[in-house]
Design an enzyme around this catalytic site. Sequence first.
Site, mmCIF file in Angstrom:
data_model
loop_
_atom_site.group_PDB
_atom_site.id
_atom_site.type_symbol
_atom_site.label_atom_id
_atom_site.label_comp_id
_atom_site.label_asym_id
_atom_site.label_seq_id
_atom_site.Cartn_x
_atom_site.Cartn_y
_atom_site.Cartn_z
ATOM 1 C CG ASP A 127 58.236 -29.159 42.561
ATOM 2 O OD1 ASP A 127 57.952 -27.960 42.419
ATOM 3 O OD2 ASP A 127 57.395 -30.027 42.874
ATOM 4 C CG HIS B 13 56.332 -28.233 46.426
ATOM 5 N ND1 HIS B 13 55.584 -28.158 47.583
ATOM 6 C CD2 HIS B 13 55.869 -29.308 45.756
ATOM 7 C CE1 HIS B 13 54.718 -29.156 47.610
ATOM 8 N NE2 HIS B 13 54.865 -29.867 46.514
ATOM 9 C CD GLU C 116 56.634 -29.231 39.151
ATOM 10 O OE1 GLU C 116 55.609 -29.496 39.808
ATOM 11 O OE2 GLU C 116 57.358 -30.115 38.652
ATOM 12 C CD GLU D 273 52.039 -29.140 41.749
ATOM 13 O OE1 GLU D 273 51.741 -29.517 42.895
ATOM 14 O OE2 GLU D 273 53.122 -29.424 41.190
ATOM 15 C CG ASP E 257 46.554 -33.316 38.811
ATOM 16 O OD1 ASP E 257 45.678 -34.143 38.467
ATOM 17 O OD2 ASP E 257 47.347 -33.515 39.747
ATOM 18 C CG HIS F 199 50.808 -32.415 39.529
ATOM 19 N ND1 HIS F 199 49.701 -32.698 40.309
ATOM 20 C CD2 HIS F 199 51.852 -32.340 40.383
ATOM 21 C CE1 HIS F 199 50.065 -32.782 41.578
ATOM 22 N NE2 HIS F 199 51.369 -32.574 41.653
#
Length: 382
Positions: free
Chosen positions: A184, A186, A210, A236, A258, A285
Amino acid sequence: MTKIVRVETFLVPPRWLFVRIETDSGIVGWGEATCEGRSETVRTAVQQLSELLVGRDALRIEDHWQLMTKGSFYRGGPILASAVSGLDQALWDIAGKHFDAPVHQLLGGPVRDRIRVYGWVGGDEPAEVADHIAEQVAAGLTAVKMNASGRMSPVASVAELDGVVRRVAAAREVLGEDRDVAVDFHGRFTLANARRVAPLLEPFRPFFLEEPVVPENSHLIGEFVRSTTTPVSTGERLYSRQEFLPVLQAGIAVAQPDVSHAGGITEVRKIAALAEVYDVQLAPHCPLGPIALAACLQVGFATPNYLIQEQSIGIHYNSDAEVLDYVVDRTPFDFADGHIARLTGPGLGVEIDENAVRLADKRGHAWRGPTWRHPDGSFAEW
């Protein structure tokens, strides 16, 4: 007609917002409208949206979704989408209980008998990676996700880049060839950094990379996709089919809506159908609570292009409460060979401990994400 008579919200530790919808027939539905760091704001939005629901038929789910998302001139965004998500999950829970069937049966029936799951193992600190992965493997998982780094400079140093490689190398050493590690970014990486590090990670065969850029820079993700052979994922912080369309067109391999942010079960199912057109898999997510996890699984059991499910059972950062603290029966969430078996109970398939939820709401929470800064004092992405 199964009339909605009351909508309640519960701000429960460690960082979740539960929604309870009660009907005149006595059926109660639960949803999760958590928006990490903004749940108090979402709570107000849920209360306002409930004006559109009380007194109406709970089983008109699609009509409610249309009204909640489009009934105001100003629409969209994480707050309203999260509020709709929690209410939508609760309405599907009611429908399943009304028809005495799991939600996935109402979505067309099961296409699989179990869903593979993964857990998060940190990665901000390299020394923690191996130990956390070993714990997840011992818990029965066959896949994990880790952060690629902690704070990253806009143009990374050699030490920062090598640190990313060492983290992933350590993960691969523990996991071997038969288990998977997703990495990730992020949203901490600039496009330049992401493009530099991706080829360095290819020898370790990540499951996917990700969120290589922040969602507001989704127009750049195609540049990253073309820079690597590793599957790329994001989603997400995307809240609708319309927001997913550009990244699908850019060539991502895995979509990560999500269910508590992207319009609930109703919209995530539509995102899944759109993703299927682009040969893209779903891996929603969900580092959230038991209701959100159950809602994700219900979608997964009825969705052909469902790859894997994130979950946070036993995760170390939930210090105030654990995912399963609010459920009566924990066994539906047991891991077997890295999978969760098909949920068979009515509705979302999870029985919420209402007394525990009401007590937890009295404590409440005010969870906030950390604020990071670069050495020069400027803002850094967390």
